[in-house]
Design a protein around this motif. Structure first.
Motif, PDB file in Angstrom:
ATOM      1  N   UNK A  23       0.842  -1.196   0.000  1.00 45.33           N
ATOM      2  CA  UNK A  23       0.000   0.000   0.000  1.00 45.33           C
ATOM      3  C   UNK A  23       0.878   1.247   0.000  1.00 45.33           C
ATOM      4  N   UNK A  24       0.589   2.149  -0.885  1.00 46.70           N
ATOM      5  CA  UNK A  24       1.415   3.352  -0.963  1.00 46.70           C
ATOM      6  C   UNK A  24       0.553   4.535  -1.418  1.00 46.70           C
ATOM      7  N   UNK A  25       0.800   5.669  -0.776  1.00 46.66           N
ATOM      8  CA  UNK A  25       0.066   6.878  -1.144  1.00 46.66           C
ATOM      9  C   UNK A  25       1.023   7.947  -1.650  1.00 46.66           C
ATOM     10  N   UNK A  26       0.508   8.798  -2.513  1.00 48.39           N
ATOM     11  CA  UNK A  26       1.270   9.973  -2.918  1.00 48.39           C
ATOM     12  C   UNK A  26       0.427  11.207  -2.612  1.00 48.39           C
ATOM     13  N   UNK A  27       1.071  12.249  -2.131  1.00 52.67           N
ATOM     14  CA  UNK A  27       0.377  13.524  -1.942  1.00 52.67           C
ATOM     15  C   UNK A  27       0.989  14.551  -2.884  1.00 52.67           C
ATOM     16  N   UNK A  84      13.603  20.471   0.487  1.00 53.03           N
ATOM     17  CA  UNK A  84      14.947  20.023   0.123  1.00 53.03           C
ATOM     18  C   UNK A  84      15.072  20.036  -1.402  1.00 53.03           C
ATOM     19  N   UNK A  85      15.823  21.026  -1.899  1.00 57.40           N
ATOM     20  CA  UNK A  85      15.922  21.206  -3.353  1.00 57.40           C
ATOM     21  C   UNK A  85      16.539  19.991  -4.040  1.00 57.40           C
ATOM     22  N   UNK A  86      17.350  19.220  -3.304  1.00 59.08           N
ATOM     23  CA  UNK A  86      18.026  18.079  -3.933  1.00 59.08           C
ATOM     24  C   UNK A  86      17.039  16.975  -4.318  1.00 59.08           C
ATOM     25  N   UNK A  87      15.803  17.018  -3.768  1.00 57.49           N
ATOM     26  CA  UNK A  87      14.819  15.989  -4.110  1.00 57.49           C
ATOM     27  C   UNK A  87      14.212  16.246  -5.483  1.00 57.49           C
ATOM     28  N   UNK A  88      14.384  17.463  -6.004  1.00 62.84           N
ATOM     29  CA  UNK A  88      13.775  17.858  -7.260  1.00 62.84           C
ATOM     30  C   UNK A  88      12.251  17.684  -7.184  1.00 62.84           C
ATOM     31  N   UNK A  89      11.697  18.014  -6.043  1.00 61.88           N
ATOM     32  CA  UNK A  89      10.255  18.111  -5.810  1.00 61.88           C
ATOM     33  C   UNK A  89       9.495  16.784  -5.719  1.00 61.88           C
ATOM     34  N   UNK A  90      10.211  15.663  -5.757  1.00 59.80           N
ATOM     35  CA  UNK A  90       9.552  14.373  -5.529  1.00 59.80           C
ATOM     36  C   UNK A  90      10.375  13.611  -4.493  1.00 59.80           C
ATOM     37  N   UNK A  91       9.707  13.157  -3.418  1.00 62.81           N
ATOM     38  CA  UNK A  91      10.451  12.464  -2.369  1.00 62.81           C
ATOM     39  C   UNK A  91       9.629  11.304  -1.831  1.00 62.81           C
ATOM     40  N   UNK A 119       4.321  12.544 -13.463  1.00 66.89           N
ATOM     41  CA  UNK A 119       3.114  13.310 -13.141  1.00 66.89           C
ATOM     42  C   UNK A 119       3.467  14.772 -12.933  1.00 66.89           C
ATOM     43  N   UNK A 120       4.532  14.984 -12.153  1.00 72.57           N
ATOM     44  CA  UNK A 120       4.942  16.361 -11.874  1.00 72.57           C
ATOM     45  C   UNK A 120       5.240  17.118 -13.172  1.00 72.57           C
ATOM     46  N   UNK A 121       5.950  16.462 -14.076  1.00 72.46           N
ATOM     47  CA  UNK A 121       6.334  17.201 -15.272  1.00 72.46           C
ATOM     48  C   UNK A 121       5.133  17.409 -16.202  1.00 72.46           C
ATOM     49  N   UNK A 122       4.190  16.451 -16.218  1.00 67.71           N
ATOM     50  CA  UNK A 122       2.982  16.645 -17.032  1.00 67.71           C
ATOM     51  C   UNK A 122       2.127  17.776 -16.464  1.00 67.71           C
ATOM     52  N   UNK A 123       1.927  17.804 -15.150  1.00 74.66           N
ATOM     53  CA  UNK A 123       1.111  18.857 -14.547  1.00 74.66           C
ATOM     54  C   UNK A 123       1.742  20.225 -14.855  1.00 74.66           C
ATOM     55  N   UNK A 173       4.089  -2.409  -9.035  1.00 74.66           N
ATOM     56  CA  UNK A 173       5.004  -2.935 -10.040  1.00 74.66           C
ATOM     57  C   UNK A 173       5.711  -1.824 -10.789  1.00 74.66           C
ATOM     58  N   UNK A 174       5.139  -0.626 -10.740  1.00 78.81           N
ATOM     59  CA  UNK A 174       5.821   0.484 -11.404  1.00 78.81           C
ATOM     60  C   UNK A 174       6.768   1.162 -10.431  1.00 78.81           C
ATOM     61  N   UNK A 175       7.728   1.863 -10.982  1.00 80.14           N
ATOM     62  CA  UNK A 175       8.649   2.646 -10.170  1.00 80.14           C
ATOM     63  C   UNK A 175       7.919   3.929  -9.747  1.00 80.14           C
ATOM     64  N   UNK A 176       7.494   3.964  -8.463  1.00 82.58           N
ATOM     65  CA  UNK A 176       6.659   5.083  -7.993  1.00 82.58           C
ATOM     66  C   UNK A 176       7.364   6.426  -8.119  1.00 82.58           C
ATOM     67  N   UNK A 177       8.663   6.407  -7.823  1.00 82.91           N
ATOM     68  CA  UNK A 177       9.418   7.646  -7.901  1.00 82.91           C
ATOM     69  C   UNK A 177       9.378   8.198  -9.339  1.00 82.91           C
TER      70      UNK A 177
END
Lengths: 421, 141
Positions: free
Chosen positions: A1-5, A156-163, A123-127, A113-117
């Motif tokens: 189980x995994x969520x993204x915000x 944290x800028x090093x995450x490039x907005x996805x963590x 998603x971020x780049x499409x939005x 099964x997909x790489x969530x990161x």
């Protein structure tokens, strides 16, 4: 189980920037209704020291010295952009809970099964490309951890907005220990103080506190928050918002109201907007309340804060009926010689589905329903407030709201489209 | 197909009844067997509602490309700009509609009017693509 915000960065300021490229890389702030307080800040505005929620008169000097660009809130635009952001996310993920105008929880389980990161970066780049709105995305095994991960993604800028909240125990402890307890989703400043008195300083301390102890000091909600921090899922995705039980429309007056006719217009207008929203959601209300308040910060003036309500029999969502009841309650509450700061209308005992007809109703329900349908259709296509009860006064948009720096409704009005040379 | 009109403007798509003839007495209309949904222009013109915006043209710099003062542009931001597309770009903080061209000298924005010289996109110019123009709506009467 995994969520993204997914959380839009400085949402209102970002919306303004999409349609006014001059604002890019400049300090921008957006003000609350009536231009009272700062409700959104661009990164640059944060850097020059403007605080969230700060009254605008307090930051006049900073605004002048740093040439900060000021906008009134343009909710027509923000709502439309919010809808676009969500529909862009839905293109990638089927289960999305709209948490607020600028935040959405996503259930990543169907994407197993997909790489969530990688998915979240897509998603971020499409939005960003589709809507121009930058979002930060936090991933975690519970909603509370996703929220914490989102904070890291933002700061944290090093995450490039996805963590993604770390799986590694030591790493996850580090992240939790770096989050102050009051910054945990659902804790807030008041509980934070009480937690600190108990020796709980960080999210890690809370995660390690036995749930039964948290519950005995606070309540079930706080206990669940602690458990979620420890990785135990307590909150599911709420794909469809729970049907509401109350609906409130209220607003502070730009200038204190001292005359009944002005108050009457405000109450009628709140009742009208509440009725509109109620019909949009397909509900009928069984009770209507009205409240009026003087300015409690002006103790030098006579104070009067009252409310009154009445039963609606049968339950209804018909504008004229609600306006009539609201204004008659308001009339009873009104006391001359006071300077009123705020008024509002609340609809409650809301039910959905089958409308219960009254046996001895003097009104023609079918006729009312048809009339309201026509009213809503016209207001939806021609802009809200095009048709409105005469009681609400003539200039709805500017009538009570001080909005001196409002941008055009670029995406919801044909007459206000962006210009291109 | 999602409710495209709703996604774009917040207004509901105009709903057309599936059965046009009222059956009260007598025979149903023979046309009822041939009923189809009415045409919705949104479906034809807007592939991706979330990424589609409307902009209003001001000026004549693209007249040669059939884009006139007052025309309505349908702009899809989800399409990545490529050479020869008509795009909306941001030049000095203003929206401008031009054709994107690529030459040995690099990219440039080309107007379609003799009075407007091309704008070359160099490292020192502040130019960003905003979206790709997919349709132009021009009023003829």
């Amino acid at each position: 189980m995994m969520y993204a915000l997914a959380d839009c960065n400085n949402f209102y300021a970002s919306c303004e920037r999409v349609f006014d490229p001059k604002l890019v890389n400049k300090p921008v702030i957006v003000l609350s209704n009536n231009d009272g307080c700062v409700v959104a800040r661009s990164q640059e505005a944060k850097q020059v020291g403007i605080q969230m929620g700060q009254p605008v008169f307090e930051c006049r000097d900073i605004i002048r010295s740093h040439a900060v660009i000021v906008r009134s809130s343009n909710y027509a635009l923000y709502e439309d952009m919010s809808r676009r952001v969500v529909s862009a996310i839905l293109h990638f993920i089927p289960d999305v809970e709209i948490y607020s105008i600028d935040e959405a929880f996503c259930d990543l389980a169907p994407m197993a099964g997909r790489d969530f990161d990688k998915l979240c970066r897509e998603i971020r780049s499409a939005v960003l490309q589709w809507t121009g709105i930058p979002v930060s995305i936090g991933i975690g095994s519970t909603k509370t951890l996703a929220k914490i991960a989102n904070r890291v993604a933002k700061r944290d800028a090093s995450t490039d907005a996805v963590y993604r909240f770390p799986c590694d125990v030591n790493e996850s402890r580090r992240v939790l220990s770096e989050t102050r307890v009051e910054d945990v989703w659902g804790i807030g400043r008041r509980w934070g103080r009480r937690f600190r008195q108990l020796g709980v300083q960080s999210a890690l301390d809370l995660a390690q506190m036995p749930p039964s102890i948290v519950r005995s000091h606070f309540n079930v909600t706080a206990m669940q928050t602690g458990m979620e921090l420890a990785g135990v899922r307590c909150h599911e995705l709420e794909a469809a918002p729970a049907p509401r039980r109350t609906l409130v429309r209220s607003r502070s007056f730009g200038e204190a109201v001292k005359r009944w006719d002005e108050m009457y217009q405000a109450i009628a207008s709140h009742a009208t907007r509440a009725a509109e929203k109620l019909r949009l959601e397909g509900g009928v209300a069984g009770r209507l309340s009205v409240f009026i308040q003087t300015n409690r910060f002006r103790q030098d003036q006579p104070q009067h804060c009252v409310s009154g309500s009445c039963e609606l029999m049968p339950s209804t969502n018909t504008t004229p009926v609600l306006v009539e009841h609201a204004s008659s309650i308001g009339r009873q509450l009104w006391k001359p010689g006071h300077a009123y700061k705020k008024a509002g209308v609340m609809l409650s005992e809301i039910t959905f589905g089958e409308m219960q007809g009254a046996l001895f109703s003097s009104r023609d329900d079918a006729h009312d329903a048809r009339l309201m349908e026509v009213l809503d259709r016209i207001n939806m296509t021609m802009g809200s407030g095009t048709l409105h009860p005469a009681a609400t006064g003539r200039h709805q948009r500017t009538g009570f709201m001080r909005q001196e720096h409002c941008s055009p409704r670029y995406t919801t009005r044909w007459s206000e489209l962006p210009k291109v040379i | 197909m999602p409710d495209v009109c709703k996604a774009i403007s917040g207004a509901p798509a105009v709903r057309c009844p599936l059965l046009m003839a009222r059956v009260e007495a007598g025979f149903p209309s023979p046309a009822d067997d041939y009923v189809e949904r009415a045409l919705d222009l949104n479906e034809e013109l807007i592939a991706r509602p979330a990424a589609t915006f409307f902009l209003r043209v001001s000026g004549c710099s693209m007249e040669g490309a059939g884009i006139h003062d007052g025309d309505l542009l349908i702009v899809d931001r989800s399409i990545s700009p490529a050479p020869n597309m008509v795009i909306v770009a941001v030049v000095d903080g203003e929206f401008t509609v031009k054709r994107l061209r690529q030459s040995s000298a690099g990219f440039m924005l080309e107007a379609a009017h003799p009075n407007y010289p091309p704008i070359s996109i160099g490292p020192d110019t502040e130019i960003r693509a905003w979206g790709v123009v997919t349709w132009v709506i021009h009023r003829t009467c």
